[in-house]
Scaffold this active site. Structure first.
Site, PDB file in Angstrom:
ATOM      1  N   ASN A   8     -69.441  71.370  58.956  1.00 56.60           N
ATOM      2  CA  ASN A   8     -69.614  69.719  58.905  1.00 56.60           C
ATOM      3  C   ASN A   8     -70.203  69.366  60.288  1.00 56.60           C
ATOM      4  O   ASN A   8     -69.624  69.328  61.171  1.00 56.60           O
ATOM      5  CB  ASN A   8     -68.114  69.298  58.967  1.00 56.60           C
ATOM      6  CG  ASN A   8     -67.921  67.812  59.013  1.00 56.60           C
ATOM      7  OD1 ASN A   8     -69.190  67.347  58.940  1.00 56.60           O
ATOM      8  ND2 ASN A   8     -67.103  67.213  59.280  1.00 56.60           N
ATOM      9  N   LYS A  10     -71.308  66.476  60.812  1.00 57.73           N
ATOM     10  CA  LYS A  10     -70.997  65.263  61.341  1.00 57.73           C
ATOM     11  C   LYS A  10     -72.327  64.475  61.443  1.00 57.73           C
ATOM     12  O   LYS A  10     -73.219  64.612  60.797  1.00 57.73           O
ATOM     13  CB  LYS A  10     -69.930  65.070  62.507  1.00 57.73           C
ATOM     14  CG  LYS A  10     -68.758  66.031  62.313  1.00 57.73           C
ATOM     15  CD  LYS A  10     -67.657  65.773  63.050  1.00 57.73           C
ATOM     16  CE  LYS A  10     -66.459  66.979  63.270  1.00 57.73           C
ATOM     17  NZ  LYS A  10     -65.456  66.224  63.719  1.00 57.73           N
ATOM     18  N   HIS A  88     -62.438  62.927  54.893  1.00 59.77           N
ATOM     19  CA  HIS A  88     -62.210  63.384  56.293  1.00 59.77           C
ATOM     20  C   HIS A  88     -61.534  62.517  57.018  1.00 59.77           C
ATOM     21  O   HIS A  88     -61.627  61.413  57.086  1.00 59.77           O
ATOM     22  CB  HIS A  88     -63.522  63.668  56.781  1.00 59.77           C
ATOM     23  CG  HIS A  88     -63.753  64.505  58.066  1.00 59.77           C
ATOM     24  ND1 HIS A  88     -63.261  63.796  59.347  1.00 59.77           N
ATOM     25  CD2 HIS A  88     -63.714  65.679  58.315  1.00 59.77           C
ATOM     26  CE1 HIS A  88     -63.490  64.728  60.393  1.00 59.77           C
ATOM     27  NE2 HIS A  88     -63.547  65.988  59.823  1.00 59.77           N
ATOM     28  N   GLU A  90     -61.839  61.317  59.790  1.00 60.51           N
ATOM     29  CA  GLU A  90     -62.590  60.385  60.492  1.00 60.51           C
ATOM     30  C   GLU A  90     -63.064  59.284  59.660  1.00 60.51           C
ATOM     31  O   GLU A  90     -62.869  58.152  60.027  1.00 60.51           O
ATOM     32  CB  GLU A  90     -63.818  61.093  61.289  1.00 60.51           C
ATOM     33  CG  GLU A  90     -63.683  61.877  62.266  1.00 60.51           C
ATOM     34  CD  GLU A  90     -64.662  62.914  62.707  1.00 60.51           C
ATOM     35  OE1 GLU A  90     -65.588  63.264  61.901  1.00 60.51           O
ATOM     36  OE2 GLU A  90     -64.302  64.076  63.552  1.00 60.51           O
ATOM     37  N   GLU A 160     -56.568  69.773  57.266  1.00 53.78           N
ATOM     38  CA  GLU A 160     -57.394  69.443  58.938  1.00 53.78           C
ATOM     39  C   GLU A 160     -56.147  68.444  59.703  1.00 53.78           C
ATOM     40  O   GLU A 160     -56.192  67.418  59.281  1.00 53.78           O
ATOM     41  CB  GLU A 160     -58.661  68.819  58.676  1.00 53.78           C
ATOM     42  CG  GLU A 160     -59.567  69.534  58.294  1.00 53.78           C
ATOM     43  CD  GLU A 160     -61.133  69.361  58.538  1.00 53.78           C
ATOM     44  OE1 GLU A 160     -61.770  70.128  58.925  1.00 53.78           O
ATOM     45  OE2 GLU A 160     -61.262  67.842  58.462  1.00 53.78           O
ATOM     46  N   GLY A 166     -61.776  68.467  66.643  1.00 51.79           N
ATOM     47  CA  GLY A 166     -62.593  68.407  67.849  1.00 51.79           C
ATOM     48  C   GLY A 166     -61.752  68.354  69.299  1.00 51.79           C
ATOM     49  O   GLY A 166     -62.437  67.834  70.313  1.00 51.79           O
ATOM     50  N   SER A 204     -60.976  72.784  65.320  1.00 53.72           N
ATOM     51  CA  SER A 204     -60.930  73.625  66.432  1.00 53.72           C
ATOM     52  C   SER A 204     -61.123  75.190  66.175  1.00 53.72           C
ATOM     53  O   SER A 204     -60.729  75.968  66.867  1.00 53.72           O
ATOM     54  CB  SER A 204     -60.005  73.587  67.438  1.00 53.72           C
ATOM     55  OG  SER A 204     -60.194  72.284  67.830  1.00 53.72           O
TER      56      SER A 204
HETATM   57  C1  PEP Z   1     -64.067  68.833  61.227  1.00 51.76           C
HETATM   58  O1  PEP Z   1     -64.493  67.668  61.703  1.00 51.76           O
HETATM   59  O2  PEP Z   1     -63.931  68.962  60.077  1.00 51.76           O
HETATM   60  C2  PEP Z   1     -63.640  69.779  62.381  1.00 51.76           C
HETATM   61  C3  PEP Z   1     -62.706  70.672  61.688  1.00 51.76           C
HETATM   62  O3  PEP Z   1     -63.927  69.758  63.644  1.00 51.76           O
HETATM   63  P1  PEP Z   1     -63.858  70.916  64.721  1.00 51.76           P
HETATM   64  O4  PEP Z   1     -64.012  72.243  64.156  1.00 51.76           O
HETATM   65  O5  PEP Z   1     -64.939  70.360  65.749  1.00 51.76           O
HETATM   66  O6  PEP Z   1     -62.315  70.823  65.008  1.00 51.76           O
END
Ligand code: PEP
Length: 245
Positions: A8, A10, A88, A90, A160, A166, A204
């Site tokens: 992703n 983003k 997601h 976000e 998630e 993040g 992460s």
């Molecule tokens: C994501 O945004 O879907 C995600 C898992 O981000 P990160 O791997 O940076 O935690």
């Protein structure tokens, strides 16, 4: 089942940076790999390493018409998108997307043959209150209500935890194990054919923790944010997914 690793990106990238990153990606056997890129770069990604699947990060619930700023599933299909991320955290937190809207976006994608990667997950406050599975069940129930059982069995799910995204702080193997088994169990309880549903973990994931996360039962791949922007790291994570038994 073959694991899926989806990057992703983003709201990151530029024509030059993407060119460099794509030069570092090579598809490997034993794992499906996708990159979910910002809409404007779908055109650039028409040329990409063979076997690398393309995805987007959002899709409109509407089919066509006077919806300024929206991008339809038909448009994504024209650009060869195999996947689209919906729900997601976000988008839920920053853009007010609710559980049923996520379901309608998933339905719009599927109507055009695009597999939605439906994200679910709890905040830290919800986890601390012991409500992680309750929240995830509510998020899943809305999607099931919109899609019905048959279509629900054809989506990809991504667990998630919001606090792990993040943050550099991945969920632990035992937390992931409990939730992934919980999601599969929830699907079974709802009489959805659960065995073929890929459940990705996201939050992460890094080359250092990928192998132990992918070794967890019911973890069928990963949704990778930050590390998907670093070619070497993303490839190491894909290798870990291919090698996991
Ligand atoms: C994501 O945004 O879907 C995600 C898992 O981000 P990160 O791997 O940076 O935690």
């Amino acid at each position: 089942m073959t694991r899926l690793v989806a990057g992703n990106w983003k709201m990151n990238g530029s024509l030059a940076a993407n060119r460099k990153l794509l030069g570092e990606l090579a598809v490997q056997s034993g794992v499906e790999v996708a990159v979910c890129v910002p809409f404007p770069y779908l055109a650039q990604l028409q040329e990409r390493p063979a076997g690398l699947f393309l995805g987007a990060q959002d899709v409109s619930e509407f089919e066509v018409g006077a919806y300024t700023g929206e991008v339809s599933a038909a448009m994504l299909a024209e650009f060869g998108c195999r996947f689209v991320i919906v729900g997601h955290s976000e988008r839920r937190a920053l853009f007010g997307e609710d559980d049923l809207l996520v379901g309608r976006k998933a339905r719009a994608a599927m109507a055009r043959g695009i597999v939605p990667i439906v994200c679910v997950g709890e905040t830290l406050a919800e986890r601390d209150a012991g409500q992680a599975m309750l929240v995830i069940g509510r998020q899943l129930a809305a999607v099931l209500e919109v899609l019905g059982r048959e279509a629900m069995a054809a989506v990809v799910l991504a667990y998630e935890p919001v606090w792990a995204i993040g943050s550099g702080r991945s969920a632990t193997v035992s937390q992931v194990s409990v939730v992934h088994a919980g999601i599969r169990g929830w699907l079974r309880e709802q009489r959805v054919r659960a065995e073929g549903v890929r459940i990705l973990y996201g939050g992460s994931v890094k080359p250092e923790n990928a192998a132990e996360l992918f070794a967890v039962r019911d973890v069928d791949g990963g949704l990778i944010g930050g590390a998907s922007l670093v070619g070497e790291d993303f490839m190491a994570i894909c290798r870990a997914a291919a090698d996991a038994v």
